[in-house]
Design a protein around this motif. Structure first.
Motif, PDB file in Angstrom:
ATOM      1  N   GLU A   1     -10.014  -6.813  -1.835  1.00  0.00           N
ATOM      2  CA  GLU A   1      -9.578  -5.590  -1.170  1.00  0.00           C
ATOM      3  C   GLU A   1      -8.383  -5.822  -0.242  1.00  0.00           C
ATOM      4  N   ASP A   2      -8.092  -7.069   0.083  1.00  0.00           N
ATOM      5  CA  ASP A   2      -6.972  -7.374   0.973  1.00  0.00           C
ATOM      6  C   ASP A   2      -5.666  -7.611   0.223  1.00  0.00           C
ATOM      7  N   PHE A   3      -5.694  -7.533  -1.104  1.00  0.00           N
ATOM      8  CA  PHE A   3      -4.518  -7.855  -1.899  1.00  0.00           C
ATOM      9  C   PHE A   3      -3.479  -6.745  -1.835  1.00  0.00           C
ATOM     10  N   SER A   4      -2.215  -7.149  -1.868  1.00  0.00           N
ATOM     11  CA  SER A   4      -1.104  -6.200  -1.918  1.00  0.00           C
ATOM     12  C   SER A   4      -0.946  -5.677  -3.347  1.00  0.00           C
ATOM     13  N   ALA A   5      -0.085  -4.672  -3.509  1.00  0.00           N
ATOM     14  CA  ALA A   5       0.177  -4.113  -4.843  1.00  0.00           C
ATOM     15  C   ALA A   5       0.745  -5.181  -5.774  1.00  0.00           C
ATOM     16  N   GLU A   6       1.604  -6.044  -5.233  1.00  0.00           N
ATOM     17  CA  GLU A   6       2.200  -7.116  -6.048  1.00  0.00           C
ATOM     18  C   GLU A   6       1.128  -8.119  -6.482  1.00  0.00           C
ATOM     19  N   GLN A   7       0.217  -8.454  -5.582  1.00  0.00           N
ATOM     20  CA  GLN A   7      -0.858  -9.376  -5.917  1.00  0.00           C
ATOM     21  C   GLN A   7      -1.808  -8.783  -6.946  1.00  0.00           C
ATOM     22  N   ILE A   8      -2.038  -7.486  -6.872  1.00  0.00           N
ATOM     23  CA  ILE A   8      -2.906  -6.818  -7.843  1.00  0.00           C
ATOM     24  C   ILE A   8      -2.290  -6.908  -9.242  1.00  0.00           C
ATOM     25  N   GLN A   9      -0.973  -6.782  -9.332  1.00  0.00           N
ATOM     26  CA  GLN A   9      -0.291  -6.940 -10.623  1.00  0.00           C
ATOM     27  C   GLN A   9      -0.494  -8.352 -11.170  1.00  0.00           C
TER      28      GLN A   9
END
Length: 255
Positions: free
Chosen positions: A216-224
């Motif tokens: 849940e702490d991940f950024s949009a870039e990390q989610i990609q």
């Protein structure tokens, strides 16, 4: 002292087959990021197992990797399946790294090593040996299961029984989910935060930092990036790691 299960050929092969997608997303990516930022040229992977992390480091960093493990079976698998010109796999005996000179390594990692040791005295010895090999201002990174989420079922493993309170250094049952639907049953030990922090200081380390990564702490870039990893590992069954941290990550510096 409990015998190291990873010396057993069957256990070593099952562990090698374990889908470590969760460790990659919430563990190894952070280890790699730290080592990239330090521009380490020679890295010690202490307790390398079948070489999965060592190979990731070699493929993404222009660094030489000294990968050591006390299990001859693990080193055999690593040499067979994860051979790389930048990696030197070695069997270590009695936790002595006497084949590595003082102040000669730019960074060191220990992934899921200390939870598999029941002796705090032995853990301190390993930390001191790692400290000896590191150059001044180098980083030591520890990745272990999070002692604060013992008993919580995560997507690929569960460490300890739900609702049970474990004492300092008490043995726990760890269950790894294998793709064959069976579980690999291991035994590790409950080491709370104070064990790591106290012994890192005793070994000589300073500037000790701890992280608890969760999805849940991940950024949009990390989610990609996660989506790419899901495709690579053929996995998309996330559970409690969305809101709770399955792993604990320590960084300490040799001054």
């Amino acid at each position: 002292m409990t015998e190291n299960l990873f010396k057993d050929e069957v256990v070593a092969n099952q562990f090698n087959d374990y889908n470590d997608v969760l460790e990659q997303v919430l563990g190894y990516n952070f280890v790699l990021s730290i080592l990239k930022s330090t521009q380490a040229k020679k890295i010690l992977d202490c307790g390398c197992g079948p070489g999965k992390v060592s190979l990731r480091l070699a493929n993404q960093l222009s660094a030489d990797i000294v990968a050591v493990d006390e299990s001859a079976k693990m080193i055999e698998i690593a040499k067979r399946e994860r051979k790389h010109q930048q990696i030197d796999y070695k069997i270590v005996k009695k936790d002595n790294l006497d084949f590595i000179s003082d102040n000669s390594v730019d960074g060191a990692i220990a992934c899921y090593v200390f939870i598999n040791n029941q002796s705090e005295q032995r853990i301190l010895k390993i930390m001191r040996e790692i400290y000896r090999t590191l150059r001044p201002n180098s980083h030591f990174i520890i990745l272990d299961t999070n002692p604060n989420t013992t008993g919580v079922p995560f997507s690929t493993f569960q460490n300890g029984e739900p609702g049970k309170s474990y004492s300092y250094g008490e043995e726990r049952v760890e269950k790894l989910n294998l793709d064959s639907q069976e579980k690999l049953i291991l035994h590790d030990f409950n080491w709370p935060n104070r064990m790591y922090e106290t012994n890192l200081k005793r070994a000589g380390f300073s500037e000790i930092t701890v992280w608890y990564p969760k999805l849940e702490d991940f950024s949009a870039e990390q989610i990609q990036q996660i989506q790419q990893i899901e495709q690579e590992y053929h996995y998309k069954s996330w559970l409690n790691e969305k809101t709770q941290a399955p792993f604990i990550l320590y960084q300490a510096i040799k001054k």
